[in-house]
Design a protein around this motif. Structure first.
Motif, PDB file in Angstrom:
ATOM      1  N   LYS A  52     -20.443   5.777   7.536  1.00 38.32           N
ATOM      2  CA  LYS A  52     -19.584   6.824   7.084  1.00 38.32           C
ATOM      3  C   LYS A  52     -18.190   6.437   7.223  1.00 38.32           C
ATOM      4  O   LYS A  52     -17.486   6.509   6.455  1.00 38.32           O
ATOM      5  CB  LYS A  52     -19.813   8.266   7.712  1.00 38.32           C
ATOM      6  N   LYS A  53     -18.146   5.903   8.630  1.00 38.18           N
ATOM      7  CA  LYS A  53     -16.755   5.020   8.854  1.00 38.18           C
ATOM      8  C   LYS A  53     -16.449   4.124   7.612  1.00 38.18           C
ATOM      9  O   LYS A  53     -15.299   4.017   7.201  1.00 38.18           O
ATOM     10  CB  LYS A  53     -16.691   4.575  10.072  1.00 38.18           C
ATOM     11  N   GLN A  54     -17.366   3.190   7.539  1.00 34.73           N
ATOM     12  CA  GLN A  54     -17.009   2.266   6.517  1.00 34.73           C
ATOM     13  C   GLN A  54     -16.705   2.859   5.012  1.00 34.73           C
ATOM     14  O   GLN A  54     -15.888   2.313   4.465  1.00 34.73           O
ATOM     15  CB  GLN A  54     -18.068   1.268   6.434  1.00 34.73           C
ATOM     16  N   ASN A  55     -17.669   3.672   4.571  1.00 34.80           N
ATOM     17  CA  ASN A  55     -17.418   4.476   3.243  1.00 34.80           C
ATOM     18  C   ASN A  55     -15.936   5.103   3.392  1.00 34.80           C
ATOM     19  O   ASN A  55     -15.388   4.889   2.348  1.00 34.80           O
ATOM     20  CB  ASN A  55     -18.345   5.504   3.059  1.00 34.80           C
ATOM     21  N   PHE A  56     -15.895   5.626   4.575  1.00 33.62           N
ATOM     22  CA  PHE A  56     -14.352   6.370   4.378  1.00 33.62           C
ATOM     23  C   PHE A  56     -13.124   5.443   4.661  1.00 33.62           C
ATOM     24  O   PHE A  56     -12.327   5.705   3.729  1.00 33.62           O
ATOM     25  CB  PHE A  56     -14.369   7.167   6.143  1.00 33.62           C
ATOM     26  N   GLU A  57     -13.450   4.067   5.161  1.00 31.81           N
ATOM     27  CA  GLU A  57     -12.475   3.176   5.081  1.00 31.81           C
ATOM     28  C   GLU A  57     -12.202   2.661   3.491  1.00 31.81           C
ATOM     29  O   GLU A  57     -11.106   2.543   3.291  1.00 31.81           O
ATOM     30  CB  GLU A  57     -12.630   2.028   6.141  1.00 31.81           C
ATOM     31  N   GLN A  58     -13.360   2.359   2.889  1.00 33.07           N
ATOM     32  CA  GLN A  58     -13.325   1.874   1.560  1.00 33.07           C
ATOM     33  C   GLN A  58     -12.356   3.087   0.605  1.00 33.07           C
ATOM     34  O   GLN A  58     -11.755   2.917   0.070  1.00 33.07           O
ATOM     35  CB  GLN A  58     -14.550   1.733   1.072  1.00 33.07           C
ATOM     36  N   LYS A  59     -12.976   4.299   0.883  1.00 32.64           N
ATOM     37  CA  LYS A  59     -12.133   5.297  -0.128  1.00 32.64           C
ATOM     38  C   LYS A  59     -10.876   5.381   0.484  1.00 32.64           C
ATOM     39  O   LYS A  59      -9.874   5.580  -0.351  1.00 32.64           O
ATOM     40  CB  LYS A  59     -12.849   6.651   0.280  1.00 32.64           C
ATOM     41  N   LEU A  60     -10.332   5.350   1.643  1.00 32.65           N
ATOM     42  CA  LEU A  60      -9.188   5.278   2.213  1.00 32.65           C
ATOM     43  C   LEU A  60      -8.306   4.018   1.752  1.00 32.65           C
ATOM     44  O   LEU A  60      -7.161   4.204   1.189  1.00 32.65           O
ATOM     45  CB  LEU A  60      -8.992   5.181   3.621  1.00 32.65           C
ATOM     46  N   ARG A  61      -8.892   2.971   1.631  1.00 36.02           N
ATOM     47  CA  ARG A  61      -8.220   1.824   1.023  1.00 36.02           C
ATOM     48  C   ARG A  61      -7.936   1.992  -0.480  1.00 36.02           C
ATOM     49  O   ARG A  61      -6.740   1.800  -1.061  1.00 36.02           O
ATOM     50  CB  ARG A  61      -8.896   0.605   1.185  1.00 36.02           C
ATOM     51  N   SER A  62      -8.919   2.467  -1.332  1.00 37.46           N
ATOM     52  CA  SER A  62      -8.872   2.760  -2.725  1.00 37.46           C
ATOM     53  C   SER A  62      -7.502   3.893  -2.956  1.00 37.46           C
ATOM     54  O   SER A  62      -6.910   3.662  -3.671  1.00 37.46           O
ATOM     55  CB  SER A  62     -10.052   3.188  -3.367  1.00 37.46           C
ATOM     56  N   LEU A  63      -7.709   4.996  -1.852  1.00 35.05           N
ATOM     57  CA  LEU A  63      -6.676   5.921  -2.074  1.00 35.05           C
ATOM     58  C   LEU A  63      -5.167   5.496  -1.859  1.00 35.05           C
ATOM     59  O   LEU A  63      -4.145   5.633  -2.450  1.00 35.05           O
ATOM     60  CB  LEU A  63      -6.927   7.156  -1.123  1.00 35.05           C
ATOM     61  N   ILE A  64      -5.353   4.534  -0.798  1.00 35.70           N
ATOM     62  CA  ILE A  64      -3.767   3.897  -0.626  1.00 35.70           C
ATOM     63  C   ILE A  64      -3.428   3.081  -1.561  1.00 35.70           C
ATOM     64  O   ILE A  64      -2.362   3.027  -2.035  1.00 35.70           O
ATOM     65  CB  ILE A  64      -4.127   3.010   0.961  1.00 35.70           C
ATOM     66  N   GLN A  65      -4.205   2.181  -2.424  1.00 35.98           N
ATOM     67  CA  GLN A  65      -4.123   1.328  -3.298  1.00 35.98           C
ATOM     68  C   GLN A  65      -3.391   2.243  -4.619  1.00 35.98           C
ATOM     69  O   GLN A  65      -2.456   2.118  -5.383  1.00 35.98           O
ATOM     70  CB  GLN A  65      -5.271   0.693  -3.951  1.00 35.98           C
ATOM     71  N   VAL A  66      -4.272   3.401  -4.830  1.00 36.67           N
ATOM     72  CA  VAL A  66      -3.771   4.411  -6.079  1.00 36.67           C
ATOM     73  C   VAL A  66      -2.470   4.783  -5.425  1.00 36.67           C
ATOM     74  O   VAL A  66      -1.368   4.924  -6.364  1.00 36.67           O
ATOM     75  CB  VAL A  66      -4.824   5.565  -6.151  1.00 36.67           C
ATOM     76  N   LYS A  67      -2.047   5.186  -4.188  1.00 41.26           N
ATOM     77  CA  LYS A  67      -0.979   5.657  -3.841  1.00 41.26           C
ATOM     78  C   LYS A  67       0.170   4.457  -3.921  1.00 41.26           C
ATOM     79  O   LYS A  67       1.168   4.806  -4.587  1.00 41.26           O
ATOM     80  CB  LYS A  67      -0.970   6.175  -2.207  1.00 41.26           C
ATOM     81  N   GLU A  68      -0.107   3.488  -3.675  1.00 40.44           N
ATOM     82  CA  GLU A  68       0.785   2.433  -3.808  1.00 40.44           C
ATOM     83  C   GLU A  68       1.294   2.130  -5.462  1.00 40.44           C
ATOM     84  O   GLU A  68       2.477   1.988  -5.634  1.00 40.44           O
ATOM     85  CB  GLU A  68       0.502   0.949  -3.254  1.00 40.44           C
ATOM     86  N   GLU A  69       0.259   2.180  -6.125  1.00 32.84           N
ATOM     87  CA  GLU A  69       0.323   2.132  -7.832  1.00 32.84           C
ATOM     88  C   GLU A  69       1.135   3.153  -8.224  1.00 32.84           C
ATOM     89  O   GLU A  69       2.135   3.214  -8.968  1.00 32.84           O
ATOM     90  CB  GLU A  69      -0.942   1.905  -8.593  1.00 32.84           C
ATOM     91  N   ALA A  70       0.880   4.362  -7.519  1.00 32.05           N
ATOM     92  CA  ALA A  70       1.652   5.768  -7.982  1.00 32.05           C
ATOM     93  C   ALA A  70       2.987   5.487  -7.686  1.00 32.05           C
ATOM     94  O   ALA A  70       3.986   5.688  -8.447  1.00 32.05           O
ATOM     95  CB  ALA A  70       0.973   6.927  -7.514  1.00 32.05           C
ATOM     96  N   LEU A  71       3.182   4.953  -6.400  1.00 37.20           N
ATOM     97  CA  LEU A  71       4.646   4.992  -5.840  1.00 37.20           C
ATOM     98  C   LEU A  71       5.541   3.628  -6.603  1.00 37.20           C
ATOM     99  O   LEU A  71       6.573   3.791  -7.120  1.00 37.20           O
ATOM    100  CB  LEU A  71       4.657   4.469  -4.514  1.00 37.20           C
ATOM    101  N   SER A  72       4.435   2.469  -7.104  1.00 37.82           N
ATOM    102  CA  SER A  72       5.259   1.708  -8.013  1.00 37.82           C
ATOM    103  C   SER A  72       5.767   2.410  -9.342  1.00 37.82           C
ATOM    104  O   SER A  72       6.828   2.160  -9.923  1.00 37.82           O
ATOM    105  CB  SER A  72       4.210   0.178  -8.146  1.00 37.82           C
ATOM    106  N   ARG A  73       4.747   2.985  -9.885  1.00 34.77           N
ATOM    107  CA  ARG A  73       4.987   3.708 -11.252  1.00 34.77           C
ATOM    108  C   ARG A  73       6.191   4.553 -11.113  1.00 34.77           C
ATOM    109  O   ARG A  73       6.947   4.756 -12.030  1.00 34.77           O
ATOM    110  CB  ARG A  73       3.633   4.354 -11.760  1.00 34.77           C
ATOM    111  N   LEU A  74       6.259   5.491  -9.947  1.00 34.51           N
ATOM    112  CA  LEU A  74       7.363   6.192  -9.869  1.00 34.51           C
ATOM    113  C   LEU A  74       8.588   5.513  -9.502  1.00 34.51           C
ATOM    114  O   LEU A  74       9.661   5.961 -10.250  1.00 34.51           O
ATOM    115  CB  LEU A  74       6.962   7.174  -8.572  1.00 34.51           C
TER     116      LEU A  74
END
Length: 339
Positions: A52-74
């Motif tokens: 679960k921790k690994q899955n959570f880390e993967q989801k967290l990384r994807s969310l962080i990446q999406v957040k970074e892309e959103a910040l870049s687009r912003l």
């Protein structure tokens, strides 16, 4: 029965002193299976939590990446917004300048319109004055010019009359009365003012057996008529439609553009060259009578042209001498001076 096993960490791998919780624990054999089951359950829970921790880390990384892309687009959107705002400011400034320019052009247009109206009024007044001045000049110069032109025309007519009278003296015309329109041509001897009558049969009725003297007299008479017509046309400054090639009793008349009707009178060899100037003989000796008759017809057409020029109707297509006499008589009359 085996002695109880001791579950304790390997003393060789231990780096620190065992704590009180890590002390050796003795498990009774009766509780061994229960303890193994409990440990197995704990291990499974640990593995599941790790997964679960690994899955959570993967989801967290994807969310962080999406957040970074959103910040870049912003950030890009912010930059674009700043550019749009800057362009809006430029457009507003250009609008202000164009509004000022439009107001200035409107004022300039009104000023120019008023100046144009004043110029139109002045131009109209000037054109009216100029027209009145021209009318007054024309009325004054017109009377003088008309009188002068009338005098010049009268002098020209007098000169033409004098020259035509010389032609009449050179070639006096005398026509004998007779029943047929085709019967007569006359000779014009310069030594005699009375002239010698020359009765001539129609060219189409002449043949090889026609009297040779009659043929020669006809050729001489037609040569004199051609010469007289050429002189009168030059004095009146009228270019003849059918030009003449003078040669005395061997004169020719030229048709520069034979028509379809006239080409029917020609031989088959002439039909192929009907677009070129064709010469027709004003004499019969050694010639086709049809061609000679057509030459007399063209000569009379020249006389009709001269008669029409001075405003007189022709007497007919076969009255060569009568038309020539009427031409000279009209030119020498008093009415010709006032025409």
């Amino acid at each position: 029965m085996e002695p109880d096993r001791i579950l304790s960490p390997d003393p060789s791998t231990s780096k620190s002193k065992p704590t009180e919780s890590e002390k050796e624990k003795f498990i009774e054999w009766e509780d061994y299976e229960h303890e193994v089951a409990r440990l197995w359950s704990l291990s499974s829970s640990l593995n599941e939590s790790k997964q679960k921790k690994q899955n959570f880390e993967q989801k967290l990384r994807s969310l962080i990446q999406v957040k970074e892309e959103a910040l870049s687009r912003l950030n890009k959107l912010e930059e674009m917004k700043e550019r749009v705002e800057a362009r809006k400011l430029v457009i507003e400034r250009i609008k202000g300048q164009s509004k000022v320019a439009a107001e200035n052009s409107t004022k300039e247009e009104e000023r120019l319109s008023s100046e144009v109206r004043s110029l139109l009024v002045a131009g109209t007044a000037l054109s009216v004055a100029s027209k009145q001045l021209q009318d007054s000049r024309r009325s004054l110069a017109g009377e003088r010019g008309y009188v002068r032109l009338t005098k010049l025309q009268k002098k020209l007519r007098l000169r033409q009359q004098f020259m035509i009278s010389q032609v009449s003296l050179l070639y006096p015309i005398k026509i004998s009365a007779g029943p047929s329109e085709e019967q007569e041509l006359e000779s014009f001897p310069s030594s005699s003012k009375s002239g010698l009558n020359l009765t001539m049969a129609p060219f189409t009725k002449m043949s090889f057996f026609t009297d040779k003297k009659e043929v020669q007299r006809s050729a001489s008479a037609l040569g004199h008529v051609a010469h007289a017509v050429s002189l009168i046309a030059s004095y009146l400054e009228v270019p003849l439609r059918y030009s003449l090639r003078l040669g005395g009793s061997n004169s020719y008349i030229i048709d520069c553009a034979p028509s379809v009707e006239s080409s029917d009178l020609l031989s088959s060899t002439m039909l192929t060259a009907n677009t070129k100037p064709v010469e027709f003989p004003l004499f019969l000796e050694g010639q086709d009578t049809t061609r000679a008759a057509y030459a007399v017809f063209l000569l009379n057409k020249d006389l009709e042209q001269l008669l029409n020029y001075i405003g007189v109707r022709s007497l007919g297509p076969r009255h060569v001498l009568a038309n020539l006499k009427e031409l000279t008589r009209t030119i020498q009359s008093a009415e010709f001076l006032d025409s």
